[in-house]
Design a protein around this motif. Sequence first.
Motif, PDB file in Angstrom:
ATOM      1  N   ILE A   1     -36.437 100.538  12.942  1.00 62.69           N
ATOM      2  CA  ILE A   1     -37.798 100.058  12.724  1.00 62.69           C
ATOM      3  C   ILE A   1     -38.200 100.245  11.274  1.00 62.69           C
ATOM      4  N   VAL A   2     -39.121  99.418  10.823  1.00 63.45           N
ATOM      5  CA  VAL A   2     -39.718  99.572   9.502  1.00 63.45           C
ATOM      6  C   VAL A   2     -41.185  99.913   9.707  1.00 63.45           C
ATOM      7  N   THR A   3     -41.731 100.813   8.890  1.00 67.53           N
ATOM      8  CA  THR A   3     -43.085 101.292   9.118  1.00 67.53           C
ATOM      9  C   THR A   3     -43.964 101.094   7.890  1.00 67.53           C
ATOM     10  N   HIS A   4     -45.279 101.265   8.104  1.00 69.40           N
ATOM     11  CA  HIS A   4     -46.266 101.188   7.032  1.00 69.40           C
ATOM     12  C   HIS A   4     -46.500 102.570   6.434  1.00 69.40           C
ATOM     13  N   GLU A   5     -47.344 102.596   5.397  1.00 70.67           N
ATOM     14  CA  GLU A   5     -47.718 103.849   4.753  1.00 70.67           C
ATOM     15  C   GLU A   5     -48.592 104.697   5.672  1.00 70.67           C
ATOM     16  N   ALA A   6     -48.577 106.010   5.445  1.00 72.61           N
ATOM     17  CA  ALA A   6     -49.489 106.889   6.154  1.00 72.61           C
ATOM     18  C   ALA A   6     -50.930 106.501   5.834  1.00 72.61           C
ATOM     19  N   GLY A   7     -51.777 106.497   6.852  1.00 71.09           N
ATOM     20  CA  GLY A   7     -53.163 106.082   6.661  1.00 71.09           C
ATOM     21  C   GLY A   7     -53.413 104.629   6.988  1.00 71.09           C
ATOM     22  N   SER A   8     -52.355 103.887   7.241  1.00 69.33           N
ATOM     23  CA  SER A   8     -52.522 102.472   7.590  1.00 69.33           C
ATOM     24  C   SER A   8     -52.725 102.346   9.098  1.00 69.33           C
ATOM     25  N   GLY A   9     -53.383 101.262   9.512  1.00 58.52           N
ATOM     26  CA  GLY A   9     -53.599 101.030  10.932  1.00 58.52           C
ATOM     27  C   GLY A   9     -52.298 100.853  11.695  1.00 58.52           C
ATOM     28  N   GLY A  10     -51.322 100.173  11.068  1.00 58.39           N
ATOM     29  CA  GLY A  10     -50.042  99.950  11.719  1.00 58.39           C
ATOM     30  C   GLY A  10     -49.281 101.237  11.964  1.00 58.39           C
ATOM     31  N   GLN A  11     -49.271 102.122  10.974  1.00 62.40           N
ATOM     32  CA  GLN A  11     -48.570 103.402  11.126  1.00 62.40           C
ATOM     33  C   GLN A  11     -49.238 104.265  12.188  1.00 62.40           C
ATOM     34  N   MET A  12     -50.567 104.289  12.204  1.00 64.66           N
ATOM     35  CA  MET A  12     -51.277 105.085  13.195  1.00 64.66           C
ATOM     36  C   MET A  12     -51.036 104.548  14.608  1.00 64.66           C
ATOM     37  N   LEU A  13     -50.941 103.220  14.760  1.00 61.79           N
ATOM     38  CA  LEU A  13     -50.648 102.628  16.061  1.00 61.79           C
ATOM     39  C   LEU A  13     -49.254 103.033  16.530  1.00 61.79           C
ATOM     40  N   LEU A  14     -48.263 102.964  15.651  1.00 68.34           N
ATOM     41  CA  LEU A  14     -46.894 103.332  16.030  1.00 68.34           C
ATOM     42  C   LEU A  14     -46.825 104.797  16.445  1.00 68.34           C
ATOM     43  N   GLU A  15     -47.437 105.671  15.664  1.00 70.79           N
ATOM     44  CA  GLU A  15     -47.411 107.096  15.989  1.00 70.79           C
ATOM     45  C   GLU A  15     -48.100 107.359  17.326  1.00 70.79           C
ATOM     46  N   ARG A  16     -49.209 106.671  17.573  1.00 69.75           N
ATOM     47  CA  ARG A  16     -49.942 106.874  18.827  1.00 69.75           C
ATOM     48  C   ARG A  16     -49.108 106.421  20.027  1.00 69.75           C
ATOM     49  N   LYS A  17     -48.454 105.288  19.924  1.00 67.20           N
ATOM     50  CA  LYS A  17     -47.650 104.770  21.032  1.00 67.20           C
ATOM     51  C   LYS A  17     -46.425 105.640  21.291  1.00 67.20           C
ATOM     52  N   LEU A  18     -45.823 106.169  20.219  1.00 68.78           N
ATOM     53  CA  LEU A  18     -44.686 107.069  20.406  1.00 68.78           C
ATOM     54  C   LEU A  18     -45.124 108.342  21.123  1.00 68.78           C
TER      55      LEU A  18
ATOM     56  N   ALA B   1     -37.210  95.810  14.173  1.00 70.32           N
ATOM     57  CA  ALA B   1     -38.598  95.700  14.625  1.00 70.32           C
ATOM     58  C   ALA B   1     -39.517  96.324  13.589  1.00 70.32           C
ATOM     59  N   GLY B   2     -40.803  96.001  13.708  1.00 69.37           N
ATOM     60  CA  GLY B   2     -41.810  96.575  12.825  1.00 69.37           C
ATOM     61  C   GLY B   2     -43.192  96.266  13.363  1.00 69.37           C
ATOM     62  N   ILE B   3     -44.155  97.122  13.042  1.00 68.73           N
ATOM     63  CA  ILE B   3     -45.530  96.932  13.511  1.00 68.73           C
ATOM     64  C   ILE B   3     -46.260  95.942  12.612  1.00 68.73           C
ATOM     65  N   SER B   4     -46.842  94.914  13.230  1.00 70.60           N
ATOM     66  CA  SER B   4     -47.682  93.960  12.491  1.00 70.60           C
ATOM     67  C   SER B   4     -48.563  93.232  13.498  1.00 70.60           C
ATOM     68  N   THR B   5     -48.903  91.986  13.216  1.00 75.19           N
ATOM     69  CA  THR B   5     -49.838  91.243  14.063  1.00 75.19           C
ATOM     70  C   THR B   5     -49.216  89.963  14.593  1.00 75.19           C
ATOM     71  N   ALA B   6     -49.855  89.406  15.611  1.00 72.61           N
ATOM     72  CA  ALA B   6     -49.361  88.170  16.220  1.00 72.61           C
ATOM     73  C   ALA B   6     -49.383  87.015  15.232  1.00 72.61           C
ATOM     74  N   SER B   7     -50.394  86.984  14.356  1.00 73.79           N
ATOM     75  CA  SER B   7     -50.478  85.885  13.393  1.00 73.79           C
ATOM     76  C   SER B   7     -49.332  85.948  12.382  1.00 73.79           C
ATOM     77  N   ILE B   8     -48.928  87.156  11.981  1.00 77.04           N
ATOM     78  CA  ILE B   8     -47.795  87.312  11.066  1.00 77.04           C
ATOM     79  C   ILE B   8     -46.504  86.889  11.764  1.00 77.04           C
ATOM     80  N   ALA B   9     -46.360  87.274  13.036  1.00 81.97           N
ATOM     81  CA  ALA B   9     -45.182  86.859  13.798  1.00 81.97           C
ATOM     82  C   ALA B   9     -45.076  85.341  13.858  1.00 81.97           C
TER      83      ALA B   9
END
Length: 414
Positions: A291-308, A342-350
């Motif tokens: 997986i590729v992740t975002h920086e700490a403090g980003s919404g994407g990184q916080m979502l990944l950490e929460r789901k894990l 895989a990586g965390i992002s949005t449906a529009s980016i996909a």
Amino acid sequence: MKLDVNLCNNLKSIRTRLGMSQQELANIAGVTRQSIGGVELGQYAPSVAMSLRLAKALGCQVEDLFWFEEDLPEVEAILAGSVPKQQRSRVSLARVGDQWIAYPLVGNDAFRIEMIPADGETLAVIYPDAGESVRVKELPSISKLPLASEVASNAEGEAQSQKGTNKVLVRLLDDIDKLHNTVVIAGCTPVLSLLARATERWHPQLRIHYRFAHSKAALHSLCKGEVHIAGMHLYDPKTGEHNIPFVREALTGKSAVLITLGVWEEGLLVPPGNPRGIKTVSDLVEFGATIVTHEAGSGGQMLLERKLQEEGVPFSTVKGFTHIVHSHQDVALSVVSGIADAGISTASIAAAFGLGFIPLHSARYDLVIIKKYLEEEPVKQFLSILGHQLVRSQLEILGGYDTSKIGEVVANIS
């Protein structure tokens, strides 16, 4: 006439923009081709009569063709970011509250797709001394940079002398009235740049300066007075609220409003067809996916950490968890190129990159604005466009966005 070394001219660029050769311009203006070439090369200054003839031939004012370098106005500005300490730097400028802010055009910040024109150039660093006096250190132009050996010998002392200052003297390269009519937005969604272009089409005199920053960094810039608006998509699982708890915590002593831009689908980007069959974040470990992740403090990184955490998956067991990128586009490019599975992002980016998408969370994206900025005309113009069909259509065609409440005030923070 002998050249005045401070005289600058724009003759060649205006002539070539109009598709005129030196000879054609010379014939219309009643001068020699050699005179045109000499002026363009800065070899001598034209007479008043020649200046008037050239301006008439090109359909412009004399001031559009010739100016004195020292006539360019200068302003003191607060530097929002870091720049090379040994040279002048290109910057964008905007008036935020009661002060000028200079945004360095360095690295990726120098580009959208095309290179961004500069509003000014830093001339000097301003150091506060004891009492009310100040010390100004002039910066050399790029063409007069010191040798590497000279930089090395002065590096330690220079580093010490430049601590504790972020004020610079900027020489303007554009009309100051245009710079006043600027709105600065920090955020991470590419939609902000799309929104900026749509707004500028509706209000041609308005400038939107978009600064890329993840949610917490954007909020930090707003608190520091560097931007008018911060874009956020942070979720607080304790309260079940988006953005509001984070704004309350950060904006001590300030009042702000949160205006929603829309609700977007966040989740995992995967290659087309999802060849590994990933359905949840725990599958990343089970299938050995990277997986590729975002920086700490980003919404994407916080979502990944929460789901894990929700699925009881230790961070250390996920391959590539420390592979950090800085934008949603970079996440998609990492998956497209095969760097990551895989990586965390949005449906529009996909959708934009033709990738598969596994939804994990519906996040509300809000614009946070300090209340006193709501009275500024550029901010009013920007907000007026949010409900326009032009904006709604652009967001809807992206996919993955619910714009039914765009422009609504969702919270007042006092």
